[in-house]
Design a protein around this motif. Structure first.
Motif, PDB file in Angstrom:
ATOM      1  N   ILE A  32       0.881  -1.173   0.000  1.00  0.00           N
ATOM      2  CA  ILE A  32       0.000   0.000   0.000  1.00  0.00           C
ATOM      3  C   ILE A  32       0.912   1.213   0.000  1.00  0.00           C
ATOM      4  O   ILE A  32       1.559   1.506   1.011  1.00  0.00           O
ATOM      5  CB  ILE A  32      -0.928   0.019   1.228  1.00  0.00           C
ATOM      6  CG1 ILE A  32      -1.801  -1.235   1.264  1.00  0.00           C
ATOM      7  CG2 ILE A  32      -1.788   1.271   1.244  1.00  0.00           C
ATOM      8  CD1 ILE A  32      -2.658  -1.358   2.513  1.00  0.00           C
ATOM      9  N   LEU A 345      -4.775  -6.570   7.009  1.00  0.00           N
ATOM     10  CA  LEU A 345      -4.855  -6.347   5.565  1.00  0.00           C
ATOM     11  C   LEU A 345      -3.858  -7.229   4.819  1.00  0.00           C
ATOM     12  O   LEU A 345      -2.729  -7.436   5.274  1.00  0.00           O
ATOM     13  CB  LEU A 345      -4.556  -4.874   5.240  1.00  0.00           C
ATOM     14  CG  LEU A 345      -5.525  -3.820   5.786  1.00  0.00           C
ATOM     15  CD1 LEU A 345      -5.049  -2.420   5.390  1.00  0.00           C
ATOM     16  CD2 LEU A 345      -6.941  -4.064   5.280  1.00  0.00           C
ATOM     17  N   SER A 351      -6.402  -5.698   0.486  1.00  0.00           N
ATOM     18  CA  SER A 351      -5.784  -4.476   0.994  1.00  0.00           C
ATOM     19  C   SER A 351      -6.797  -3.379   1.264  1.00  0.00           C
ATOM     20  O   SER A 351      -6.418  -2.266   1.622  1.00  0.00           O
ATOM     21  CB  SER A 351      -4.721  -3.967   0.019  1.00  0.00           C
ATOM     22  OG  SER A 351      -5.301  -3.603  -1.218  1.00  0.00           O
ATOM     23  N   TYR A 352      -8.089  -3.710   1.137  1.00  0.00           N
ATOM     24  CA  TYR A 352      -9.151  -2.735   1.425  1.00  0.00           C
ATOM     25  C   TYR A 352     -10.116  -3.236   2.497  1.00  0.00           C
ATOM     26  O   TYR A 352     -11.203  -2.686   2.648  1.00  0.00           O
ATOM     27  CB  TYR A 352      -9.917  -2.395   0.142  1.00  0.00           C
ATOM     28  CG  TYR A 352      -9.063  -1.711  -0.902  1.00  0.00           C
ATOM     29  CD1 TYR A 352      -8.821  -0.340  -0.850  1.00  0.00           C
ATOM     30  CD2 TYR A 352      -8.488  -2.442  -1.932  1.00  0.00           C
ATOM     31  CE1 TYR A 352      -8.029   0.289  -1.800  1.00  0.00           C
ATOM     32  CE2 TYR A 352      -7.693  -1.826  -2.886  1.00  0.00           C
ATOM     33  CZ  TYR A 352      -7.469  -0.460  -2.812  1.00  0.00           C
ATOM     34  OH  TYR A 352      -6.671   0.157  -3.762  1.00  0.00           O
ATOM     35  N   ARG A 354     -11.718  -6.171   2.710  1.00  0.00           N
ATOM     36  CA  ARG A 354     -12.700  -7.183   2.327  1.00  0.00           C
ATOM     37  C   ARG A 354     -12.225  -8.539   2.840  1.00  0.00           C
ATOM     38  O   ARG A 354     -11.190  -9.051   2.395  1.00  0.00           O
ATOM     39  CB  ARG A 354     -12.866  -7.245   0.812  1.00  0.00           C
ATOM     40  CG  ARG A 354     -13.365  -5.952   0.172  1.00  0.00           C
ATOM     41  CD  ARG A 354     -13.429  -6.112  -1.342  1.00  0.00           C
ATOM     42  NE  ARG A 354     -13.896  -4.909  -2.013  1.00  0.00           N
ATOM     43  CZ  ARG A 354     -13.097  -3.927  -2.457  1.00  0.00           C
ATOM     44  NH1 ARG A 354     -11.776  -4.026  -2.309  1.00  0.00           N
ATOM     45  NH2 ARG A 354     -13.609  -2.865  -3.050  1.00  0.00           N
ATOM     46  N   TYR A 362     -16.625  -7.107   5.823  1.00  0.00           N
ATOM     47  CA  TYR A 362     -15.440  -6.263   5.951  1.00  0.00           C
ATOM     48  C   TYR A 362     -15.007  -6.150   7.412  1.00  0.00           C
ATOM     49  O   TYR A 362     -15.836  -6.189   8.319  1.00  0.00           O
ATOM     50  CB  TYR A 362     -15.731  -4.849   5.415  1.00  0.00           C
ATOM     51  CG  TYR A 362     -16.456  -4.826   4.096  1.00  0.00           C
ATOM     52  CD1 TYR A 362     -15.753  -4.792   2.887  1.00  0.00           C
ATOM     53  CD2 TYR A 362     -17.854  -4.841   4.039  1.00  0.00           C
ATOM     54  CE1 TYR A 362     -16.422  -4.767   1.668  1.00  0.00           C
ATOM     55  CE2 TYR A 362     -18.527  -4.819   2.822  1.00  0.00           C
ATOM     56  CZ  TYR A 362     -17.808  -4.787   1.642  1.00  0.00           C
ATOM     57  OH  TYR A 362     -18.482  -4.759   0.444  1.00  0.00           O
ATOM     58  N   ILE A 364     -12.707  -3.301   9.347  1.00  0.00           N
ATOM     59  CA  ILE A 364     -12.005  -2.030   9.130  1.00  0.00           C
ATOM     60  C   ILE A 364     -11.886  -1.319  10.466  1.00  0.00           C
ATOM     61  O   ILE A 364     -12.790  -0.582  10.891  1.00  0.00           O
ATOM     62  CB  ILE A 364     -12.738  -1.160   8.085  1.00  0.00           C
ATOM     63  CG1 ILE A 364     -12.825  -1.918   6.756  1.00  0.00           C
ATOM     64  CG2 ILE A 364     -12.019   0.171   7.892  1.00  0.00           C
ATOM     65  CD1 ILE A 364     -13.581  -1.208   5.670  1.00  0.00           C
ATOM     66  N   ARG A 388      -9.183   5.069   3.086  1.00  0.00           N
ATOM     67  CA  ARG A 388      -8.785   4.452   1.824  1.00  0.00           C
ATOM     68  C   ARG A 388      -9.651   3.236   1.507  1.00  0.00           C
ATOM     69  O   ARG A 388     -10.096   3.058   0.363  1.00  0.00           O
ATOM     70  CB  ARG A 388      -7.310   4.043   1.910  1.00  0.00           C
ATOM     71  CG  ARG A 388      -6.770   3.349   0.669  1.00  0.00           C
ATOM     72  CD  ARG A 388      -5.303   2.965   0.871  1.00  0.00           C
ATOM     73  NE  ARG A 388      -4.764   2.294  -0.310  1.00  0.00           N
ATOM     74  CZ  ARG A 388      -4.840   0.994  -0.540  1.00  0.00           C
ATOM     75  NH1 ARG A 388      -5.452   0.206   0.347  1.00  0.00           N
ATOM     76  NH2 ARG A 388      -4.326   0.467  -1.636  1.00  0.00           N
ATOM     77  N   CYS A 389      -9.898   2.401   2.516  1.00  0.00           N
ATOM     78  CA  CYS A 389     -10.726   1.213   2.311  1.00  0.00           C
ATOM     79  C   CYS A 389     -12.133   1.589   1.861  1.00  0.00           C
ATOM     80  O   CYS A 389     -12.658   1.034   0.886  1.00  0.00           O
ATOM     81  CB  CYS A 389     -10.801   0.404   3.601  1.00  0.00           C
ATOM     82  SG  CYS A 389      -9.273  -0.432   4.075  1.00  0.00           S
ATOM     83  N   ASP A 392     -12.625   2.807  -1.769  1.00  0.00           N
ATOM     84  CA  ASP A 392     -12.626   1.742  -2.769  1.00  0.00           C
ATOM     85  C   ASP A 392     -13.877   0.887  -2.672  1.00  0.00           C
ATOM     86  O   ASP A 392     -14.472   0.507  -3.700  1.00  0.00           O
ATOM     87  CB  ASP A 392     -11.384   0.862  -2.558  1.00  0.00           C
ATOM     88  CG  ASP A 392     -11.165  -0.101  -3.705  1.00  0.00           C
ATOM     89  OD1 ASP A 392     -10.655   0.327  -4.749  1.00  0.00           O
ATOM     90  OD2 ASP A 392     -11.519  -1.292  -3.555  1.00  0.00           O
TER      91      ASP A 392
END
Length: 398
Positions: A32, A345, A351-352, A354, A362, A364, A388-389, A392
């Motif tokens: 990232i 992540l 990397s988002y 999921r 998710y 987060i 950022r997550c 996207d």
């Protein structure tokens, strides 16, 4: 799983430190791009939280002697220092010095003090903005006990307990949704997901869920016999970080924390944040139907040893000592401000955020980080990664 509306931001010291790029790439997420966070998401978070550095005249005031002493001691020992941003309102801080508002920072309220609005907590920014859309309902005094996926019906069922202020169960009910975001903090998120996976409700979750848990290498030490006055009341927030990335044990940075007891004992409390190679794992125990942390007895020795090395250098350069009255072992790692990991992540998720194995599920929060935040307080990094997550996810999944 939060202490109150606003969650961790209520019991947060307000320290917003950006990780060093080299340390970020070495210990966090080289896949990232750091520059992406630095150019876009760190500034976005600072703006949302109205983050600023403590003005120089306040740092140099009589209310902040302890940090002034630490800064000079760090320079004497050859260390670099860094001033942190904060989501404290320094206009209110200034009014406290003029007796224009009730005292909070100046009487050492840190984790739980906010009686004059000096902290820009989540109920004032992110939550307030979300409520303003009309798309958010907040249900306090609730506890998620399980999540189950029904792929044929394209839905999740979330089992919930409603409790009172004493923790007494009042009712149990279920919520159904196409999308579920688990944001219960590293411990809470790990508990929910590990239990759901190992009881067969989310069996396709990655085996790495629950792994890579750590306390950001937190260790605590008190320096005593300080020659200079440190002030009778150490005012919050902490803003000074001392960098010891060349520590022979493991890279470390240490925040000059507050020790607000009302008399000057010529002592300074410091909180180390070292890279600690060992990480723990959350394990489901069928016999008790609970999730427990598997952690080795010597799992914190690396960070403790690094902190001892750092404190010794500080003391040798300044003629001070290591206190064993308040912390009998000299350096303690029995407590952490920064629990991290469990749904990391690019391990448990993409990397988002999921989660692997499921669509529209998710994680987060602090569970995204692998037990460390590269020797800085994690608030800024967690929030930037969350921004950022979500950017996207909203673009591609909705």
């Amino acid at each position: 799983r939060n202490v109150c509306l606003g969650g961790g931001s209520i019991s947060n010291g307000g320290v917003l430190l950006e990780p060093d790029e080299y340390q970020y790439n070495r210990y966090l997420f080289p896949e990232i791009p750091f520059q992406e966070l630095k150019d876009k998401y760190f500034p976005l978070v600072r703006n949302m939280l109205s983050a600023t550095q403590m003005p120089e005249d306040l740092f140099n005031s009589s209310h902040y002697q302890f940090a002034q002493v630490c800064k000079q001691h760090a320079i004497n020992a050859g260390f670099e220092v860094k001033h942190a941003d904060s989501f404290y309102n320094f206009d209110i801080w200034r009014k406290e010095t003029e007796d224009l508002v009730p005292l909070s920072a100046l009487k050492g309220e840190l984790l739980y003090g906010n009686n004059n609005g000096i902290k820009n907590t989540l109920d004032r920014n992110y939550l307030a903005e979300a409520l303003g859309t009309g798309n958010l309902t907040i249900q306090t005094l609730t506890k998620v006990t399980n999540i189950q996926n029904f792929p044929d019906e394209n839905k999740y069922v979330v089992q919930v307990e409603r409790i009172n202020e004493s923790g007494i169960l009042l009712e149990e009910y279920e919520l159904e949704s196409e999308y579920v975001f688990v944001c219960a903090g590293s411990v809470g998120t790990s508990e929910i997901l590990v239990k759901a996976r190992d009881k067969g409700f989310l069996p396709d979750l990655s085996s790495k869920v629950g792994q890579y848990f750590g306390g950001n290498g937190n260790s605590f030490a008190i320096r005593n016999n300080i020659k200079e006055p440190t002030g009778p009341m150490h005012s919050s927030p902490p803003t000074l970080s001392v960098l010891d990335y060349n520590n022979p044990v493991t890279p470390l940075a240490a925040m000059q924390d507050i020790f607000p007891i009302g008399i000057d004992l010529n002592i300074l409390l410091m909180v180390g944040q070292a890279f600690n190679e060992y990480t723990g794992e959350f394990i489901y125990q069928e016999s008790t139907d609970s999730v427990q942390l598997n952690w080795a007895n010597n799992g914190l020795e690396q960070s403790k040893e690094a902190m001892m090395n750092f404190i010794t250098k500080m003391n040798d350069a300044n003629g001070s000592g290591l206190d064993t009255n308040f912390i009998k072992e000299g350096v303690s790692s029995k407590f952490t401000y920064h629990p991290l990991g469990g749904a990391v992540l690019n391990q448990s998720s993409d990397s988002y955020g999921r989660l692997k194995g499921y669509k529209n599920l998710y994680a987060i929060d602090g569970s995204m980080l692998p037990g460390t935040c590269a020797m800085v307080n994690p608030t800024l990094t967690i929030t930037a990664l969350a921004e950022r997550c979500l950017e996207d996810i909203l673009k591609k999944d909705f």
